[in-house]
Design an enzyme around this catalytic site. Sequence first.
Site, PDB file in Angstrom:
ATOM      1  N   GLY A 200       0.824  -1.202   0.000  1.00 41.54           N
ATOM      2  CA  GLY A 200       0.000   0.000   0.000  1.00 41.54           C
ATOM      3  C   GLY A 200       0.853   1.243   0.000  1.00 41.54           C
ATOM      4  O   GLY A 200       2.060   1.202  -0.209  1.00 41.54           O
ATOM      5  N   GLY A 201       0.205   2.377   0.249  1.00 45.06           N
ATOM      6  CA  GLY A 201       0.881   3.660   0.199  1.00 45.06           C
ATOM      7  C   GLY A 201       2.017   3.784   1.187  1.00 45.06           C
ATOM      8  O   GLY A 201       2.953   4.539   0.969  1.00 45.06           O
ATOM      9  N   MET A 202       1.954   3.080   2.310  1.00 44.80           N
ATOM     10  CA  MET A 202       2.986   3.238   3.331  1.00 44.80           C
ATOM     11  C   MET A 202       3.709   1.940   3.648  1.00 44.80           C
ATOM     12  O   MET A 202       4.374   1.830   4.662  1.00 44.80           O
ATOM     13  CB  MET A 202       2.362   3.795   4.612  1.00 44.80           C
ATOM     14  CG  MET A 202       1.766   5.176   4.447  1.00 44.80           C
ATOM     15  SD  MET A 202       2.957   6.418   3.936  1.00 44.80           S
ATOM     16  CE  MET A 202       3.892   6.602   5.436  1.00 44.80           C
ATOM     17  N   GLY A 203       3.570   0.914   2.849  1.00 40.67           N
ATOM     18  CA  GLY A 203       4.312  -0.309   3.105  1.00 40.67           C
ATOM     19  C   GLY A 203       3.510  -1.546   2.766  1.00 40.67           C
ATOM     20  O   GLY A 203       2.574  -1.516   1.978  1.00 40.67           O
TER      21      GLY A 203
ATOM     22  N   VAL B 210       1.099  -4.819   3.362  1.00 38.88           N
ATOM     23  CA  VAL B 210      -0.057  -5.305   4.107  1.00 38.88           C
ATOM     24  C   VAL B 210       0.101  -6.818   4.242  1.00 38.88           C
ATOM     25  O   VAL B 210       0.376  -7.512   3.266  1.00 38.88           O
ATOM     26  CB  VAL B 210      -1.377  -4.980   3.385  1.00 38.88           C
ATOM     27  CG1 VAL B 210      -2.565  -5.442   4.221  1.00 38.88           C
ATOM     28  CG2 VAL B 210      -1.474  -3.491   3.098  1.00 38.88           C
TER      29      VAL B 210
ATOM     30  N   LYS C  61      -1.141  -3.830   8.912  1.00 34.54           N
ATOM     31  CA  LYS C  61      -0.405  -2.902   8.059  1.00 34.54           C
ATOM     32  C   LYS C  61       0.364  -1.907   8.889  1.00 34.54           C
ATOM     33  O   LYS C  61      -0.158  -1.323   9.840  1.00 34.54           O
ATOM     34  CB  LYS C  61      -1.377  -2.153   7.139  1.00 34.54           C
ATOM     35  CG  LYS C  61      -0.674  -1.193   6.170  1.00 34.54           C
ATOM     36  CD  LYS C  61      -1.667  -0.572   5.219  1.00 34.54           C
ATOM     37  CE  LYS C  61      -0.939   0.315   4.209  1.00 34.54           C
ATOM     38  NZ  LYS C  61      -1.854   0.905   3.233  1.00 34.54           N
TER      39      LYS C  61
ATOM     40  N   ASP D 208      -6.604   8.408  -0.401  1.00 40.48           N
ATOM     41  CA  ASP D 208      -6.361   7.441  -1.475  1.00 40.48           C
ATOM     42  C   ASP D 208      -7.665   6.728  -1.851  1.00 40.48           C
ATOM     43  O   ASP D 208      -7.698   5.513  -1.971  1.00 40.48           O
ATOM     44  CB  ASP D 208      -5.296   6.425  -1.055  1.00 40.48           C
ATOM     45  CG  ASP D 208      -4.581   5.799  -2.262  1.00 40.48           C
ATOM     46  OD1 ASP D 208      -4.661   6.389  -3.366  1.00 40.48           O
ATOM     47  OD2 ASP D 208      -3.968   4.734  -2.102  1.00 40.48           O
TER      48      ASP D 208
END
Length: 620
Positions: free
Chosen positions: A23-26, A28, A43, A141
Amino acid sequence: MTGIGPDTVIADRYRLQRQLGRGGMGVVWEALDTRLDRKVAVKGLLYPGAVTPATQGQWVNRARREAQAIARIGHQNVVAVHDVIEDGDQVWIVMELLNSRSLADLLREQQQLSVPHAARIGLQVLRGLTAVHEAGVLHRDVKPHNILFRPDGRALLMDFGISTFEGAVQVTRSHEIIGTPHYLAPELLSRTAAQPHPATAASDLWALGVTLYEMVEGRRPFDGSTGYEVLIAVRESPVPAMQYAGPLAPLVERLLRKDPLQRPDAAAAERMLQAVTRDVALDTPAGPRPPEPARQGPPPAAGGRPQVRARRRRDRWAVPVAVLCTALLAGGAWYVWGQQDGTGTGDDRAHGKGTTGGSGAASTFSDTHQVLRIGVKQDQPGLSVQDGSTFKGFEVDLGKEIARHLGFDEDQVRFVRVNSGNRSDYLKAADRADIVLASYSINDEREKKDGVVFAGPYYQALKGLLVRKNRPYNDVSDLRNDPSAKVCTARKSVYETWIRNEGLAGQQVLRPGFEDCVKALLDPATPVYAVATDDVIVAGLADKYSDKTKALDNIEGGTEGYGVAMDANEAGLHKEVCGALASIMKPAGGKPSAWAVLYGRHLEPVMRQPSPGEPVLTKC
C-alpha cells in the site's frame, strides 16, 4: 523493528503469515491473531528508518492518534479496525481480513457500470467517507482498489495507510507526493513552501468524483502515457465530456472542479446521489467505449457493436435484468429502467383469482376475497415470532403493509403459521394461505418445483451459522474438523445443498423447520452443535438465546433474496403485490420509506447496523 517477514510476531500477538499487497505506506500482511485464533490484516503506517529518531517519534505519536480515531469510526461502509499496536518504531493497524473483490476487480470484469449501480456504490462510499471525515481523518487514497464489497454487496472503504489528520504534516518522506496520480486532486499537485495546499475533505471528494466518472464511463477522466502527463492532465485539462453518466453528470462535474472551494460538500453530494438513486429514469448498460489507444485494448467489433463481457450478478444492488423499453439519446444506447409498480400496461386478461375475464376492467384481489391469509413462521426473532395468537416482526408488519396496499383492512388479515417444509403446500391448499412471507428464498428452480411465483426481493440475507456457545467453533472448517458435530437445517431449504458443498454432508441433519433445529441445538443431549440458516435469522436467535448460542460471522456462500410467494396461477395477485412492494420501498417527501421504518423497528436492533437500503425488485 527490522527484519519484518513471515512468522514475525507483532506485539507478542499477531504472527505475520503472507503478504497481501503493498500500500501507500508499506506492506499489508495476512496475520494470525494468536490470542483469538482468527485471521486479520496487519499494516504498518510508517516508513521505518526514513528520518531522524526525533521526527520518527513525532510520526509515531501522530500515526497512533490517527489509527485510534479510525478504530473508533465503527461505520458499516468503513473497514473494521480491531486493534492499534505500537511496536518499536512502528505503528501497526490491525483490521478485519476481507477476502472480497474490489471495485477495481468489478470494473475489469464489466468495464463500466449502469448509472443506478454506480450511484448506489458511490452513495455507500460517500457515507463511509463522511464518517471518516467526522472523525477528523482524511483518507487521501479513495480509488476503486480501495473499495471492497462484502458478500451482501455493501461497499466498504479501506486502506488508511496514507490518511492524515486535517492540518497534520505528511506522514511520508520529504518532498514526496503520496497517493495515486489519477485520483489526486489538483490542489495537491501545486504545493510550494508559500502555498502548501494541504489535503482537505474536498480532496477526498475529488477522488470520489474520479471514481464515479470511471464507473459510468468505463475510463478515468485524466490519463497519460507517463505519470507526469497524468499530473498535468489533472491540474490543467478540463473534464472530458461524459457519454453515459446521465443524471450523474452534474454531480461528477461539480466534484471535479479544479477549485476545491467550488466543490459540493459531503452533505450536498449525498443529496444529489440520493436523488439519482430514487429518481433516475435512464440506465446505461455497458455500451460502445470511447476510442482508446491500441495499448489499452482491442477496438469495438465490426459493425460498431460493443463487446460486453457477461456480467455476474453477485451483489445485492444489481439492477434488474429485464429492461422495459429502449430509447436513443445523444447518439448513445440508453435503456429505460425502473422498479415496476404494477401499473404498467400489458395483458390484463384473467389469470386465476383476482381478475375478471372478457373485455371488462380487471378487478382486484380484495374485490373477490374477504380475507387475505398470510403465511409466516413462528420463531424467527426480528422477522416473525408468535406470542399466543399474535404474530409480530418485520415480515408480519410488511405483510400488513402489503395487505393495506391491496385494499384490505387490518381486521381482514389472517396470519397462519408455516414452516420451510409446508409453505408451498399452504399456497396450493384452499383457504390456507394466499401469500407467504417466511424467509422464502427466491430461486427460479424452486418456483418451478414448488409451483409458486415470487415478488421481491424484500430482503437480502447472507449465509449464517448458529452454534453452541460452549463449542470452540469460529468458522466452517472447525465443524469439518469435528466429525461428531451435527449440522441441522430445514428440509427443502437452500442449506441442504450448501451444507453438502461445504464438505459436511455426513454431518447433516434435516428437520421440518428451523425451529426444530434450534430445539435440538439447545438440547445438550443431542449431537446437533450448529444450525445453518440465514444471517438475519442467526442474529435474532443468537440474541434471544445469548446464554447458550453464538453467531459465526463471515460465512461465505452468496446472498439469498426473500420473496413474497404466491401460487403460480395468481398472475393478477402477483402484479398487485409487486405494486405494493414498490410503494412500500419508495421514500416520499423527504421521509424514509415504509420499508426503512420497518427495518429500523424490527431488524436494526437484531442486526446491530442501520438499514442497508431497499433492495431492487428483480422479480416484479
